[in-house]
Design an enzyme around this catalytic site. Structure first.
Site, PDB file in Angstrom:
ATOM      1  CE1 TYR A   1      90.887  62.491 100.855  1.00  0.00           C
ATOM      2  CE2 TYR A   1      91.934  61.182 102.585  1.00  0.00           C
ATOM      3  CZ  TYR A   1      91.341  61.269 101.334  1.00  0.00           C
ATOM      4  OH  TYR A   1      91.196  60.132 100.569  1.00  0.00           O
TER       5      TYR A   1
ATOM      6  N   GLY B   1      93.147  59.084  88.159  1.00  0.00           N
ATOM      7  CA  GLY B   1      93.125  58.115  89.252  1.00  0.00           C
ATOM      8  C   GLY B   1      91.997  57.095  89.204  1.00  0.00           C
ATOM      9  CG  LEU B   2      88.737  54.961  92.355  1.00  0.00           C
ATOM     10  CD1 LEU B   2      89.104  53.511  92.076  1.00  0.00           C
ATOM     11  CD2 LEU B   2      88.349  55.141  93.832  1.00  0.00           C
TER      12      LEU B   2
ATOM     13  N   GLY C   1      84.941  63.485  89.218  1.00  0.00           N
ATOM     14  CA  GLY C   1      86.400  63.373  89.256  1.00  0.00           C
ATOM     15  C   GLY C   1      86.907  62.200  88.442  1.00  0.00           C
TER      16      GLY C   1
HETATM   17  P1  NDP Z   1      92.986  61.837  92.166  1.00  0.00           P
HETATM   18  O1  NDP Z   1      93.564  63.089  92.719  1.00  0.00           O
HETATM   19  O2  NDP Z   1      93.731  61.118  91.099  1.00  0.00           O
HETATM   20  O3  NDP Z   1      91.527  62.109  91.632  1.00  0.00           O
HETATM   21  C1  NDP Z   1      90.683  63.037  92.244  1.00  0.00           C
HETATM   22  C2  NDP Z   1      89.719  63.551  91.215  1.00  0.00           C
HETATM   23  O4  NDP Z   1      88.877  64.514  91.855  1.00  0.00           O
HETATM   24  C3  NDP Z   1      90.391  64.266  90.044  1.00  0.00           C
HETATM   25  O5  NDP Z   1      89.732  63.880  88.861  1.00  0.00           O
HETATM   26  C4  NDP Z   1      90.140  65.722  90.357  1.00  0.00           C
HETATM   27  O6  NDP Z   1      90.058  66.545  89.210  1.00  0.00           O
HETATM   28  C5  NDP Z   1      88.784  65.630  91.017  1.00  0.00           C
HETATM   29  N1  NDP Z   1      88.430  66.845  91.737  1.00  0.00           N
HETATM   30  C6  NDP Z   1      89.123  67.488  92.702  1.00  0.00           C
HETATM   31  N2  NDP Z   1      88.489  68.613  93.065  1.00  0.00           N
HETATM   32  C7  NDP Z   1      87.358  68.692  92.321  1.00  0.00           C
HETATM   33  C8  NDP Z   1      86.299  69.623  92.219  1.00  0.00           C
HETATM   34  N3  NDP Z   1      86.280  70.745  92.944  1.00  0.00           N
HETATM   35  N4  NDP Z   1      85.305  69.380  91.349  1.00  0.00           N
HETATM   36  C9  NDP Z   1      85.315  68.266  90.579  1.00  0.00           C
HETATM   37  N5  NDP Z   1      86.290  67.364  90.613  1.00  0.00           N
HETATM   38  C10 NDP Z   1      87.307  67.565  91.478  1.00  0.00           C
HETATM   39  O7  NDP Z   1      92.757  60.901  93.438  1.00  0.00           O
HETATM   40  P2  NDP Z   1      92.196  59.393  93.598  1.00  0.00           P
HETATM   41  O8  NDP Z   1      91.801  58.844  92.306  1.00  0.00           O
HETATM   42  O9  NDP Z   1      93.156  58.688  94.449  1.00  0.00           O
HETATM   43  O10 NDP Z   1      90.916  59.682  94.507  1.00  0.00           O
HETATM   44  C11 NDP Z   1      89.616  59.296  94.133  1.00  0.00           C
HETATM   45  C12 NDP Z   1      88.829  58.905  95.367  1.00  0.00           C
HETATM   46  O11 NDP Z   1      89.430  57.762  95.984  1.00  0.00           O
HETATM   47  C13 NDP Z   1      88.742  59.965  96.443  1.00  0.00           C
HETATM   48  O12 NDP Z   1      87.426  59.993  96.957  1.00  0.00           O
HETATM   49  C14 NDP Z   1      89.699  59.473  97.504  1.00  0.00           C
HETATM   50  O13 NDP Z   1      89.335  59.934  98.792  1.00  0.00           O
HETATM   51  C15 NDP Z   1      89.523  57.993  97.371  1.00  0.00           C
HETATM   52  N6  NDP Z   1      90.564  57.168  97.910  1.00  0.00           N
HETATM   53  C16 NDP Z   1      91.829  57.187  97.383  1.00  0.00           C
HETATM   54  C17 NDP Z   1      92.801  56.370  97.924  1.00  0.00           C
HETATM   55  C18 NDP Z   1      94.194  56.353  97.396  1.00  0.00           C
HETATM   56  O14 NDP Z   1      94.993  55.641  97.973  1.00  0.00           O
HETATM   57  N7  NDP Z   1      94.518  57.103  96.354  1.00  0.00           N
HETATM   58  C19 NDP Z   1      92.504  55.474  99.034  1.00  0.00           C
HETATM   59  C20 NDP Z   1      91.145  55.544  99.486  1.00  0.00           C
HETATM   60  C21 NDP Z   1      90.234  56.346  98.931  1.00  0.00           C
HETATM   61  P3  NDP Z   1      91.367  67.081  88.426  1.00  0.00           P
HETATM   62  O15 NDP Z   1      91.782  65.943  87.526  1.00  0.00           O
HETATM   63  O16 NDP Z   1      90.843  68.254  87.677  1.00  0.00           O
HETATM   64  O17 NDP Z   1      92.398  67.418  89.447  1.00  0.00           O
END
Ligand code: NDP
Length: 315
Positions: free
Chosen positions: A190, A13-14, A9
């Site tokens: 989630y 984001g992160l 992913g």
């Molecule tokens: P984003 O939605 O920006 O990023 C999520 C990523 O996961 C995207 O690149 C997305 O791909 C990818 N993804 C989703 N489904 C699939 C799949 N089936 N196969 C492969 N890739 C997939 O969210 P964040 O950056 O915020 O989240 C990243 C992590 O940080 C997660 O684990 C989240 O739980 C964690 N987190 C986030 C917080 C926050 O405040 N945002 C706080 C604490 C933890 P695509 O670009 O194609 O959609």
């Protein structure tokens, strides 16, 4: 040589911020494991990551076949693997009905936990073979799955119960779509998946750290209120959430800062301890955080491991 790190992913984001932070050190080659190949290419380009510092490879965690194909393609590339970062996640807080992975698992737990579980298990052998100085597997956790915190106590709370829903397939046919056997709730699914992530990290540590020397870690990077994670939320929430986190809870962290934090867990020598759940204080200093009772329950971790092995076809 440069270190090789797979980040799932990494297209937003992160994950993207971490890829950028690591690439900029000049010491890492980032394998961006993403479900949307073109989106990931564009994201890397617009983030300004130099071409020689990354490779995009297709991975859809919502399909176990895709996970196996990804592992095959990665192996065919001939690159050694030093660090794996399980970062991708879906969050479906407003869904009234469940969605499903290719194998028919509820989508949040299927993607965030089961897809990463299979990926990690398969790649463990590759990481074992690496001659890198500090080999690591990092699974991104969250405060929301952690009921010993304020944020983790916002209902619906995470609760895996006795895992009866998971044990009977999590498919809504002959079982519930929720791990604890209850009615579908997207926000809870989630949080449950994040508890699974934290339990899996500790179980990996207990089973493999001593034998392999691999560091297993999880982290809560802070609330990155601007990422795509909240894309499925109602519009008013998406407008109010970032300022709420910035001024009221003060838990807000920028994507760039969160990326630097995760990059520290990838390569900083002071964050090498295994079995740890990292957090950062207001001054951005890292510390070892406590997990909730459920997220550190050894018996549950073992049971989760065994059921997950069956569901992904490893047992
Ligand atoms: P984003 O939605 O920006 O990023 C999520 C990523 O996961 C995207 O690149 C997305 O791909 C990818 N993804 C989703 N489904 C699939 C799949 N089936 N196969 C492969 N890739 C997939 O969210 P964040 O950056 O915020 O989240 C990243 C992590 O940080 C997660 O684990 C989240 O739980 C964690 N987190 C986030 C917080 C926050 O405040 N945002 C706080 C604490 C933890 P695509 O670009 O194609 O959609």
């Amino acid at each position: 040589r440069k270190g090789n790190v797979i980040i799932t992913g990494a297209s937003s984001g992160l994950g993207l911020a971490t890829a950028k932070a690591l690439a900029e050190t000049g010491k890492w080659h980032v394998i961006m494991a993403c479900r949307n190949f073109l989106k990931a290419q564009m994201a890397a380009k617009s983030a300004g990551i130099a071409k020689e510092n990354y490779t995009v490879m297709h991975l859809d965690l919502a399909s176990l076949d895709s996970v196996r194909q990804f592992v095959d393609s990665f192996r065919r590339s001939g690159m050694p693997l030093d660090v794996l970062v399980c970062n991708a996640a879906v969050y479906l807080p407003t869904a009234k009905e469940p969605s499903f992975t290719a194998e028919g698992f509820e989508l949040s737990v299927g993607t965030n936990h089961l897809g990463h579980f299979l990926l990690t298990r398969l790649l463990l052998d590759d990481i074992k073979q690496s001659d890198y100085t500090s080999k690591r597997v990092i699974i991104v956790g969250s405060i929301t799955g952690n009921t010993n915190t304020l944020a983790g106590n916002v209902p619906p709370k995470a609760n895996l119960g006795d895992l009866r829903g998971l044990a009977s397939g999590l498919n809504g046919l002959n079982s519930s779509t929720m791990i604890d056997g209850g009615d579908f709730d997207g926000a809870k699914a989630y949080k449950d998946s994040k508890v699974c992530n934290m339990l899996t990290m500790q179980e990996l540590h207990r089973r493999y750290h001593e034998e392999t020397g691999i560091t297993f870690a999880s982290l809560y990077p802070g609330c990155i209120a601007t990422t795509g994670l909240f894309r499925e939320h109602i519009p008013l929430f998406r407008i109010l959430f970032p300022p709420f986190q910035m001024y009221i809870t003060k838990g807000y962290v920028s994507e760039e800062e969160a990326g630097k934090r995760l990059a520290q867990v990838v390569c900083d020598s002071s964050l090498e301890q295994s079995g740890v759940y990292w957090s950062w204080n207001k001054n951005s200093a890292s510390f070892q955080n406590q997990l909730s009772q459920e997220a550190s329950d050894e018996e549950k971790a073992r049971k989760l491991w065994e059921i997950s092995e069956k569901l992904v076809g490893l047992a």
